[in-house]
Design a protein around this motif. Sequence first.
Motif, PDB file in Angstrom:
ATOM      1  N   GLU A  28       0.802  -1.107   0.050  1.00 42.62           N
ATOM      2  CA  GLU A  28      -0.119  -0.047   0.005  1.00 42.62           C
ATOM      3  C   GLU A  28       0.809   1.249   0.047  1.00 42.62           C
ATOM      4  O   GLU A  28       0.320   2.351  -0.720  1.00 42.62           O
ATOM      5  CB  GLU A  28      -0.945  -0.032   1.231  1.00 42.62           C
ATOM      6  N   GLU A  54       1.985   1.535  -3.378  1.00 44.64           N
ATOM      7  CA  GLU A  54       1.075   2.099  -4.498  1.00 44.64           C
ATOM      8  C   GLU A  54       1.019   3.747  -4.392  1.00 44.64           C
ATOM      9  O   GLU A  54       0.719   4.540  -5.124  1.00 44.64           O
ATOM     10  CB  GLU A  54      -0.375   1.340  -4.191  1.00 44.64           C
ATOM     11  N   LYS A  55       1.116   4.007  -3.037  1.00 44.23           N
ATOM     12  CA  LYS A  55       0.975   5.501  -2.704  1.00 44.23           C
ATOM     13  C   LYS A  55       2.232   6.295  -3.231  1.00 44.23           C
ATOM     14  O   LYS A  55       2.194   7.375  -3.990  1.00 44.23           O
ATOM     15  CB  LYS A  55       0.886   5.898  -1.283  1.00 44.23           C
ATOM     16  N   ASP A  99       2.703   9.232  -6.552  1.00 45.88           N
ATOM     17  CA  ASP A  99       3.217  10.368  -6.287  1.00 45.88           C
ATOM     18  C   ASP A  99       4.542  10.506  -7.299  1.00 45.88           C
ATOM     19  O   ASP A  99       5.423  11.394  -7.280  1.00 45.88           O
ATOM     20  CB  ASP A  99       3.992  10.428  -5.015  1.00 45.88           C
TER      21      ASP A  99
END
Length: 540
Positions: A137, A140-141, A145
Motif C-alpha cells: 500500500e 502504491e501511494k 506520487d
Amino acid sequence: MVAVRYQTAFTLYPYAKVPAQSQAPLRHPVVIVGGGPIGLALALDLGLKGTPALVLDDHEGAGLGSKAICFAKRTLDISHRLGAAAPMLDKGVVWNTGRVFHADGQVFEFNLLPEDGHRYPAFINLQQPYFERYLVEAIEKAQADGAPIEIRGANQVTAITRADGFTTLDVDTPDGPYRVEADYLIACDGARSPLRDMMGLTFDGRVFEDNFLIADVHMKADFPTERWFWFDPPFEGAGQSALLHKQPDDIWRIDFQLGWDIDRKAELDPDRIRARVDAMLSSQTGTVPDYELEWTSIYTFQCRRMQTFRHGNVIFAGDSAHQVSPFGARGANSGVQDADNLAWKLDLVLRGLADDSLLDSYATEREFGADENILNSSRATDFMTPKTEISTIFRNAVLDLAGRHAFARPLVNSGRLSVPCTYDGFPHFGPDALQGPAATRPGAPCVDAPVEDGFLLDHLDGRFIILALGCTAEAVSAQGIDAGVVEIASPSDALTRRYLGEAKQAVYLIRPDQHVVARWPGFDADAIAAAIARAIGKDS
C-alpha cells in the motif's frame, strides 16, 4: 507455466502482461527477485529516492500463514521512514513485556522498553501477510506520487546469465517466457533461494536436531498481550519448551518442541495437534475454550549464511543470505535492516555519487550483523534444547537461581530478542570526538527521542543529516552530497540523555539509514566533509 508453491493470503500484485514481454530485453538499474518483506522494503526505499526498482515475484501476493509475527522497534522505525508503519501499529498487537516460566512457576518477567520517549513500542505482533500488504500500500501511494517502482506478480525467474556489467534473467509468466536485464540483481527470494542455487553458491551453518510445531489458533482468550515462554512446560505433549503469543484478529501463536526423531506427517494430524493445544489451554485456564486451528507447520532450527552476500552485481539480502531460528525474532527484522543498509548505497552508486566498491560495505556490515544474529540464535537454541545431562543440569540450575536472584536472569536465554546491529570499528565510521553516550556512538543506529514537533527520527528522512544539539550548524556539500541540517536548540531530557550525556552541545553526522557516522563537540565543516567522504568510501 509458473509453478504454484504455496497458497496466498492476499492478492497484492495480480499478474498483468506488460509490453516488455513482447520486446527485446530491457535493461533495468535494479531488479529485485522476491516480493516478501525485504524485497518490498528495498523497492520502496529505492523508489522514494528516485531510483527505479523492478520487483519480480513468482506469486501474486503474500503467502498464507503467519510466518514472521514479531516486528521490532527498529523495523517499525524504518517502516515509518518509508511511510508504512502507521497501519502496522494500528493493526498489530503491541507488547513490551515477556514472562519466563519453568514448569508451572514463573521465573521472572522483563520489559523490553522500560523508558518513555519513543514513538514505537519494543515489538508488535503482526502476521507477515499484513506486513507485506502495508508495504505494498505504501508502494502504491509512492507510485501515485511518481516513484519509479514496478511489481510484476506471477513472474518466475527460471535462469540467469551473467555478463560483464549486467545480468540477464529468463522469466516465465502465464503468457510465456521473456527476458529482463539488470545492472544490479538483488536476491530476496527466501531461505530456499532459487537464485542462490542457480549460481551454485553455498549456504553453510548448523542444523539443530530438534523440531518445533507452530499452531496458529483462533480463539477468544483472556491471556495478556505478552510473550510467555515455558521451559519444561507442565502440560502434556509440549516437550522441553513452549511459547504463547497473541496476534491480531484473535489469533494466538503456540509453539511446541517435538524433539528430533519424529513422524512429521503424524505430528501434523489435526487431532494430535488439538490434544497438545487442549493440554496447554486447560493447564492455564482450567478449561478449553472453543478454538479453530488456522495454520500449522513444523520447522527445524537452522543457523546458516552465505560466505559473502555480494557476488559482483548480484547481491543477496534477507533469508536468501542468512537464516536463523525463529526464537528471538531475528529473521525478518534483520532482513529489513539489510534493505535499509543497501538502498542508499545502491542509490548513490547508480547516481554516480559513489564508486561501486561502496556496495562491498553492505556485504561486510550485514555479514557482521548476520554473524551476531547467528551467535545469539545458536546460544538460545543450545540453552533451550540441552543435548547432554550436564548441560541440562546447568540449564535447570540457572532457571532455579533466576527465580530467586536477579544476577542469574541475564543467563536465561529463551531467545534473546532482536536488537539492531552497531558497526563498531568499521571503516566507514568515525571519528568519535564527543565521547558521548555509548548508545549513540559512531556505528550505532539513532535512538529515537521526543522533540518539540514530534520525534527525532521524523527528521532523519533518508538523506545525510547534520544534527546540531544545543548549537548551530550549516549545510555541508561534499563529494556531490548535500547534507541537510537539523538544529535543536533546547534538547529534551530524553534527547540529552541519549545524545549529549554530560556534554553541553554536540554535532552528529547521520547516514541515510539513520546510523551515526561521527560526532563532535561543535560544528566543523571540514571535519563533516571528511566524514561524508569516509561514509561513501572516498576518503583515500
